[in-house]
Motif scaffolding. Sequence first.
Motif, PDB file in Angstrom:
ATOM      1  N   ASN A   1     -18.768  82.286 -45.484  1.00 27.41           N
ATOM      2  CA  ASN A   1     -17.444  82.108 -46.165  1.00 27.41           C
ATOM      3  C   ASN A   1     -17.147  80.656 -45.780  1.00 27.41           C
ATOM      4  OD1 ASN A   1     -14.375  81.887 -45.645  1.00 27.41           O
ATOM      5  ND2 ASN A   1     -15.115  83.748 -46.957  1.00 27.41           N
ATOM      6  N   ILE A   2     -16.848  79.907 -46.644  1.00 25.75           N
ATOM      7  CA  ILE A   2     -16.540  78.459 -46.863  1.00 25.75           C
ATOM      8  C   ILE A   2     -14.902  78.395 -47.392  1.00 25.75           C
ATOM      9  CG2 ILE A   2     -16.773  75.946 -47.451  1.00 25.75           C
ATOM     10  CD1 ILE A   2     -19.613  76.636 -47.790  1.00 25.75           C
ATOM     11  N   ARG A   3     -13.994  77.730 -46.729  1.00 21.53           N
ATOM     12  CA  ARG A   3     -12.598  77.617 -47.113  1.00 21.53           C
ATOM     13  C   ARG A   3     -12.133  76.290 -46.888  1.00 21.53           C
ATOM     14  NH1 ARG A   3      -8.406  81.927 -44.499  1.00 21.53           N
ATOM     15  NH2 ARG A   3      -9.718  83.326 -45.722  1.00 21.53           N
ATOM     16  N   PHE A   4     -11.270  75.623 -48.029  1.00 20.12           N
ATOM     17  CA  PHE A   4     -10.524  74.489 -47.860  1.00 20.12           C
ATOM     18  C   PHE A   4      -9.293  74.699 -47.581  1.00 20.12           C
ATOM     19  CE2 PHE A   4     -14.053  73.648 -50.398  1.00 20.12           C
ATOM     20  CZ  PHE A   4     -14.730  72.249 -50.342  1.00 20.12           C
ATOM     21  N   ASP A   5      -8.827  74.543 -46.463  1.00 22.21           N
ATOM     22  CA  ASP A   5      -7.489  74.811 -45.900  1.00 22.21           C
ATOM     23  C   ASP A   5      -6.488  73.880 -46.228  1.00 22.21           C
ATOM     24  OD1 ASP A   5      -8.805  76.847 -44.440  1.00 22.21           O
ATOM     25  OD2 ASP A   5      -9.374  75.546 -42.683  1.00 22.21           O
ATOM     26  N   GLY A   6      -6.666  72.892 -47.321  1.00 13.57           N
ATOM     27  CA  GLY A   6      -5.586  71.917 -47.721  1.00 13.57           C
ATOM     28  C   GLY A   6      -5.794  70.687 -46.722  1.00 13.57           C
ATOM     29  N   GLY A   7      -5.266  69.708 -47.128  1.00 13.78           N
ATOM     30  CA  GLY A   7      -5.403  68.296 -46.706  1.00 13.78           C
ATOM     31  C   GLY A   7      -6.818  68.136 -46.548  1.00 13.78           C
ATOM     32  N   ASP A   8      -7.158  67.758 -45.146  1.00 22.02           N
ATOM     33  CA  ASP A   8      -8.489  67.136 -44.846  1.00 22.02           C
ATOM     34  C   ASP A   8      -9.290  68.088 -44.151  1.00 22.02           C
ATOM     35  OD1 ASP A   8      -7.884  64.790 -46.047  1.00 22.02           O
ATOM     36  OD2 ASP A   8      -7.226  63.745 -44.203  1.00 22.02           O
ATOM     37  N   SER A   9      -9.003  69.593 -43.853  1.00 27.57           N
ATOM     38  CA  SER A   9      -9.735  70.331 -43.186  1.00 27.57           C
ATOM     39  C   SER A   9     -10.655  71.387 -44.044  1.00 27.57           C
ATOM     40  CB  SER A   9      -8.584  71.215 -42.378  1.00 27.57           C
ATOM     41  OG  SER A   9      -7.944  70.376 -41.739  1.00 27.57           O
ATOM     42  N   VAL A  10     -11.657  71.556 -43.403  1.00 27.22           N
ATOM     43  CA  VAL A  10     -12.581  72.741 -44.209  1.00 27.22           C
ATOM     44  C   VAL A  10     -13.198  73.487 -43.051  1.00 27.22           C
ATOM     45  CG1 VAL A  10     -14.754  73.066 -45.440  1.00 27.22           C
ATOM     46  CG2 VAL A  10     -13.285  71.056 -45.901  1.00 27.22           C
ATOM     47  N   SER A  11     -13.045  74.841 -43.067  1.00 26.49           N
ATOM     48  CA  SER A  11     -13.716  75.526 -42.366  1.00 26.49           C
ATOM     49  C   SER A  11     -14.627  76.611 -42.701  1.00 26.49           C
ATOM     50  CB  SER A  11     -12.541  76.470 -41.665  1.00 26.49           C
ATOM     51  OG  SER A  11     -11.870  77.441 -42.756  1.00 26.49           O
ATOM     52  N   ALA A  12     -15.596  77.065 -41.767  1.00 27.50           N
ATOM     53  CA  ALA A  12     -16.668  77.866 -42.385  1.00 27.50           C
ATOM     54  C   ALA A  12     -17.121  78.866 -41.467  1.00 27.50           C
ATOM     55  CB  ALA A  12     -17.936  76.990 -42.470  1.00 27.50           C
ATOM     56  N   ARG A  13     -17.188  80.098 -41.929  1.00 28.70           N
ATOM     57  CA  ARG A  13     -17.502  81.210 -40.773  1.00 28.70           C
ATOM     58  C   ARG A  13     -18.835  81.986 -41.245  1.00 28.70           C
ATOM     59  NH1 ARG A  13     -13.906  78.742 -38.893  1.00 28.70           N
ATOM     60  NH2 ARG A  13     -12.084  79.320 -38.334  1.00 28.70           N
TER      61      ARG A  13
END
Length: 718
Positions: free
Chosen positions: A40-52
């Motif tokens: 799972n890859i998510r763009f959290d807005g701004g300059d943040s990216v999270s992957a799980r």
Amino acid sequence: MRRRLSHMFAAALAVLVCMGHPLAAQGTPTLPPATLIADNIRFDGGDSVSARGSVEVFYNGARLRAQSITFDGATDTLQVEGPLTLTNASGNAVIVAEFAQLSDDLQNGVLQSARLVLDRQLQIAATEIDRSEGRYTQLYQAVASSCEVCFENPTPLWEIRARRIIHDEQEQQLYFENAQFRIMGVPVFFLPRMRLPDPTLERATGFLAPSIRADDRTGTQIRVPYFVRLGDHADVTITPWIGVGAQTLEARYRQAFRNGEVEVEGAVSWDDLTDDDTRAYLFGTGQFDLARDFTLDLQVQAVSDRGYLTTYGFTDPDILESFARISRVRRDEYIEASATLYQSIREGVDNDTLPTRVAHAEITRRITPSLIGGLLTAELEGTGFYRFSTAEATMTDPNGRDVFRVTGELDWQRSETFGGLLTTFETALHGGIYNTQQGGTLNGAETRLTPYAAVEFRYPMQAVSPGGVSHVIEPIAQLVWSETYGNEVPNEDSFIVEFDEANLFSLDRFPGSDEREVGPRANVGLSYSRIAPSGWTLGVAGGVVFRTDEQNQLTDGSGLNGVQSDFLMATHLSYNDQLTLVNRSLFDNGLDFTSSELSLYWSGDRHDLVTSYTYLEADLGEDRPDDLAEWAFDANYNLNSGWEAGVNWRYDFMETSPTRAGLSLGFQNECVDMEFSVSRRYTTSTTLEPATSFGFTVSLAGFGAGREGRSTARSCRG
């Protein structure tokens, strides 16, 4: 379902990764894009990216695996939750941790509850790891070991505990602060500072594995080799022997050049075993490629006295040989020019009456004549023998005889098949000019010529059984005639003749040029071979030589003297690469043996065995007044759990006593290699006395490149 960050996602992550780099802001990217794979890859807005979920990041050769990653573009950092593994571009360094905060290029950061694994050998566990500049890895409250640690046995065989360990990936070095070395959990010694090479480093200045040598003649010493790296192509190893008794210093120098290499080794010792307080030896070799496919070979061998090499356990040849040789080997040509200095270190041999200075040159070519076909071999050589003695030679002693000779030979062979009968025609002509000084009755110049003519018949027969076993029987008969014209010349190279299956059908069985086999003779033999698909191979060959009259050229010990020679019997039995049995014997009509040699090689999953028995009948013509009979035995057996035992044995049946005996016991696993040995030399001479030696060597794996053949490893049982 796992998703791969590609196309638009890869471009977005590449921009985020490069935001912190000034050149990137100028529109000139300096770093390659990263690749992110996760469930799972998510763009959290701004300059943040999270992957799980099963996250993998590939960047500039490095690889990061984790459960989750969060990229903060504002700080250009990665928050990584583990368990995680970080592998460098070469794959030689792997970090395993529970949590990490890393820079966007994976080159800097802090990892907690971490472990560093170098080249799958050395493991360093630490409470915290700090990476800097992609080069330095600092490990705090660290424990280093290459031993397997299991749940049932958590204490390794050996370990090094340190307040801090720094790994320099570029220099491939490990630096220890406040280091404590432990064996089975027990502290052995402490060092405030220590530097060791990591497992990926092939060559580095520093100490090598020490060994202990104890001898009842030379005392007890610890051999401590110190290796000095002199650039990429040269090094020197200095090994002092530290202890009680005789003092010794060893040294070895090696250097590789663009067109060759040299290696020099030697030692100097100070003892009271002889009249000389200082004893030494020097061995050196060199090889260089020259223009037009020529090769230059150099060798130097020198020793202070006859017993030095044997007393201290160094390589001890019977004859030292120093030479310079230029040669060229091609398919149909061989050229050589050499100068050699010999020195015998056998007991009772006078080097002044040996031809210790030898100059030699030769050229050999093979051609196929267009008119007569077959194969023509032409050889021309010149050799000079010089002795230091100035005494005139006698009938029984060469004393100071010096000889220079020029010899040549033409040999033509052609084979034809007539209804299954392979017939070979051969003719040869050998000639030489000799000039002798201080030779007694042989003084002056002499010319000699020996023609040969021979015809050989072979009739091979083959049969293959239904099971695929192949049988080959080949009877062979050869008729040879030769005669020497000219006066007697000095014999410098044709004393000892070995009669075996390799020269049964040779025109001449003398090893050199100074004696030529003469007279009509018939060489008769029979060979049989059996080859089975299961891997078994059997070969038997036998033969005998008949002469029209007795020439008295050859000694009784050669097995070739008389109108009829001894019978030759050679047997070879083998099974794949596991078993080899070879026997070669010479015996007369009454089955009295002139010589016999039996050797056995047997290898299995847990053992290796090599043994041989050699018997030679007394022969005054070969300066052997007594019979010789010796049994040699060498064996190794792998015991359980990495232990190996070895034994070696030499027994003289004529003296009814052993000459050498030895035992060894070694242990090897993934983290340590050690061996204990004891040997006894029983020989006695004016320069040697019987002596017993003990040796002990221990080497820890994980520091510096491992030795070839190290494959023993343990595994924890679940």
